[in-house]
Design an enzyme around this catalytic site. Structure first.
Site, short mmCIF file in Angstrom:
data_model
loop_
_atom_site.label_atom_id
_atom_site.label_comp_id
_atom_site.label_asym_id
_atom_site.label_seq_id
_atom_site.Cartn_x
_atom_site.Cartn_y
_atom_site.Cartn_z
N ARG A 102 0.84 -1.19 0.00
CA ARG A 102 0.00 0.00 0.00
C ARG A 102 0.87 1.23 0.00
O ARG A 102 1.80 1.34 0.79
CB ARG A 102 -0.85 -0.03 1.27
CG ARG A 102 -2.21 0.51 1.14
CD ARG A 102 -3.06 0.15 2.31
NE ARG A 102 -2.56 0.66 3.58
CZ ARG A 102 -3.34 1.07 4.57
NH1 ARG A 102 -4.65 1.06 4.40
NH2 ARG A 102 -2.85 1.48 5.71
N THR A 106 -1.14 7.67 -0.77
CA THR A 106 -2.43 7.57 -1.48
C THR A 106 -3.31 6.43 -0.97
O THR A 106 -4.50 6.39 -1.27
CB THR A 106 -2.19 7.32 -2.98
OG1 THR A 106 -1.57 6.03 -3.12
CG2 THR A 106 -1.27 8.37 -3.58
N ASP A 197 0.32 -2.42 12.27
CA ASP A 197 0.77 -2.92 10.96
C ASP A 197 1.05 -4.41 11.07
O ASP A 197 2.04 -4.82 11.68
CB ASP A 197 2.02 -2.16 10.51
CG ASP A 197 2.41 -2.52 9.08
OD1 ASP A 197 2.51 -3.73 8.78
OD2 ASP A 197 2.60 -1.61 8.27
N ASP A 200 4.48 -5.73 9.72
CA ASP A 200 5.61 -5.35 10.58
C ASP A 200 5.63 -6.19 11.86
O ASP A 200 6.68 -6.65 12.31
CB ASP A 200 5.54 -3.87 10.95
CG ASP A 200 6.07 -2.98 9.84
OD1 ASP A 200 6.78 -3.48 8.95
OD2 ASP A 200 5.77 -1.77 9.87
C1 PRP Z 1 -1.32 -4.41 4.54
C2 PRP Z 1 -2.21 -5.63 4.62
C3 PRP Z 1 -3.03 -5.53 3.37
C4 PRP Z 1 -3.18 -4.05 3.21
C5 PRP Z 1 -4.55 -3.66 3.67
O1 PRP Z 1 -0.28 -4.64 3.69
O2 PRP Z 1 -1.50 -6.82 4.72
O3 PRP Z 1 -2.41 -6.10 2.24
O4 PRP Z 1 -2.20 -3.41 4.05
O5 PRP Z 1 -4.80 -2.33 3.41
P1 PRP Z 1 -5.91 -1.88 2.35
O6 PRP Z 1 -7.12 -2.69 2.61
O7 PRP Z 1 -6.09 -0.43 2.65
O8 PRP Z 1 -5.36 -2.10 0.96
P2 PRP Z 1 0.93 -3.59 3.48
O9 PRP Z 1 0.68 -2.72 2.31
O10 PRP Z 1 1.19 -2.89 4.78
O11 PRP Z 1 2.14 -4.52 3.09
P3 PRP Z 1 2.93 -5.62 3.96
O12 PRP Z 1 1.99 -6.78 4.18
O13 PRP Z 1 4.08 -5.98 3.11
O14 PRP Z 1 3.34 -4.98 5.27
N1 URA Z 2 -2.60 -2.67 7.09
C1 URA Z 2 -2.25 -3.06 8.34
O1 URA Z 2 -1.32 -3.87 8.52
N2 URA Z 2 -2.94 -2.55 9.38
C2 URA Z 2 -3.94 -1.68 9.23
O2 URA Z 2 -4.53 -1.25 10.24
C3 URA Z 2 -4.29 -1.28 7.94
C4 URA Z 2 -3.61 -1.80 6.88
#
Ligand code: PRP
Ligand code: URA
Length: 206
Positions: A102, A106, A197, A200
């Site tokens: 994400r 944006t 997150d 993380d």
């Molecule tokens: C997180 C999560 C989803 C997304 C959800 O991933 O695992 O994929 O955010 O958010 P959304 O519904 O607003 O799209 P992230 O982009 O943080 O990547 P990561 O899993 O690599 O940390």
């Molecule tokens: N992705 C995450 O990991 N946590 C949130 O709360 C939203 C998006």
């Protein structure tokens, strides 16, 4: 579209521990895997079966056997935490991968990796623990549908109302199985109360 929220004291206990900021990566991973088992059991409730005849040590009997393939698609990175839950229960499942990140400004998803098998005759389980704006989940389901599965189900740990609405609009045919539905998103697109997150916390990169 159906949204099924796990209704089980074990799921509630695990979600509470995942939310707790004191829970470190080792425990977070173990809890995610255990919760994943409950989520995957629910998400595969409608898998097709066929009648089979077998012999017990005592007599002939009728039973049912699973029919068709199962493809698990973890959305990188956070979805990896739920993958073992699928392969623990369905060791013969095929695994495809989608990389989505994400954009912090944006909140739009950026796809950076896709390795999906053909899925005709299969049920696809998309694994992404957080359904926030729904951008990543919706994009992931779009990719998966293009591979031609018979059915798609979306599994998450926490869903926000905004993400559910997005999925309802883009993929009304994809049921959602979640462990919790939370209140709302904050101005940075994080789920409240949420658990922070997920990627993380799972990978220890905070
Ligand atoms: C997180 C999560 C989803 C997304 C959800 O991933 O695992 O994929 O955010 O958010 P959304 O519904 O607003 O799209 P992230 O982009 O943080 O990547 P990561 O899993 O690599 O940390
Ligand atoms: N992705 C995450 O990991 N946590 C949130 O709360 C939203 C998006």
């Amino acid at each position: 579209m159906t949204v099924t929220v796990l209704d089980h004291p074990l799921a509630e206990d695990i979600v509470t521990r995942l939310r707790d900021r004191r829970t470190g990566p080792a425990e977070f991973r173990a809890l995610t895997r255990r919760l994943g088992g409950l989520l995957v059991m629910e998400a595969t409730r409608s898998l097709p079966t066929e009648p089979v005849a077998i012999e017990t040590p005592l007599e002939e009997a009728k039973g049912r056997a699973l029919l068709g393939g199962l493809v698990a698609i973890p959305v990188l990175r956070a979805g990896l935490g739920l993958l073992d839950a699928v392969t623990d229960l369905y060791p013969w499942a095929v695994v495809g991968y989608l990389g989505m990140e994400r954009d912090e400004a944006t909140l739009e998803p950026r796809d950076y990796y896709a390795k999906l098998p053909p899925m005709a005759g299969c049920t696809a389980i998309v694994l992404d623990p957080m359904l926030a704006t729904g951008g990543s989940g919706s994009a992931a389901c779009g990719y998966v549908k293009a591979a031609g599965p018979d059915a798609v189900v979306f599994v998450c740990v926490v869903a926000a109302p905004e993400g559910i609405a997005k999925m309802q609009s883009d993929h009304p045919d994809v049921p959602i199985v979640a462990a919790a539905v939370d209140r709302q998103l904050n101005d940075r697109g994080f789920i409240l109360p949420g658990l922070g997150d997920f990627g993380d916390r799972l990978h220890g990169t905070t």
